[in-house]
Design a protein around this motif. Sequence first.
Motif, short mmCIF file in Angstrom:
data_model
loop_
_atom_site.label_atom_id
_atom_site.label_comp_id
_atom_site.label_asym_id
_atom_site.label_seq_id
_atom_site.Cartn_x
_atom_site.Cartn_y
_atom_site.Cartn_z
N ARG A 65 0.83 -1.21 0.00
CA ARG A 65 0.00 0.00 0.00
C ARG A 65 0.86 1.26 0.00
N THR A 66 1.93 1.23 0.80
CA THR A 66 2.83 2.40 0.87
C THR A 66 3.49 2.63 -0.48
N ALA A 68 2.35 1.95 -3.32
CA ALA A 68 1.34 2.43 -4.28
C ALA A 68 0.90 3.85 -3.95
N GLY A 69 1.48 4.44 -2.89
CA GLY A 69 1.12 5.80 -2.50
C GLY A 69 -0.19 5.88 -1.72
N ASP A 70 -0.66 4.76 -1.21
CA ASP A 70 -1.93 4.69 -0.49
C ASP A 70 -1.66 4.67 1.02
N ARG A 71 -1.35 5.83 1.58
CA ARG A 71 -1.02 5.92 3.01
C ARG A 71 -2.22 5.50 3.87
N ALA A 72 -3.43 5.91 3.51
CA ALA A 72 -4.61 5.53 4.29
C ALA A 72 -4.81 4.01 4.27
N GLY A 73 -4.55 3.40 3.14
CA GLY A 73 -4.65 1.94 3.04
C GLY A 73 -3.59 1.24 3.89
N GLU A 77 -4.22 -1.28 7.08
CA GLU A 77 -3.60 -2.60 7.26
C GLU A 77 -3.06 -2.74 8.68
#
Length: 191
Positions: A65-66, A68-73, A77
């Motif tokens: 997730r990190t 992919a730039g998806d900090r909220a995701g 996790e």
Amino acid sequence: MPALAAPALVVLAAEPLYLLVDTAVVGHLDGTSLAGLAVGGGLLAYVAALLNFLAYGTTARAARRTGAGDRAGAVAEGVQATWLALALGVGLVAVFQLAAGPLTRLLAGGAGPVPDAAEEWLRVASPGLPLLLVALAGNGWLRGVQELRRPMGYVLAGNGLGVLLCPLLVHPAGLGLVGSALSNVAGQAVA
């Protein structure tokens, strides 16, 4: 590479080093206490090893997730892994509280003073299991979001407290094997 490897090495080495200190301190009590620690601590360590997926699975999921730039995701996790760790930990505390006697007798080969000592240690130490599992999940999450220094600090603080408390609780406080279990829980609470 040393910036990644050194903190990971410290985190991996801290627990075995704490266990060496705990074993040395309890070893000065008597053979029964040392054998009880081996049986009770062995059961707890085995469960922690089986649930190590909380660390490594969380690392992989949060890193994906990190990356992919998806900090909220990535944060989600970590939250999910923490809830899973708590649920598993609370369930295992119940199992150990209910079955500590039969489990320690099974591992020790029958009834006697060693499984009795192991049962006492396990009953006192097992409430720290949810804390240990949350620490595993948290360390995995922090590695996944590329934060390697904080887990090292948490692990050193927890194990450092355990190293300080263990000899004090076992010998001067006179708690014996129970002091070892209490220092273990205190260290897990800090970590």
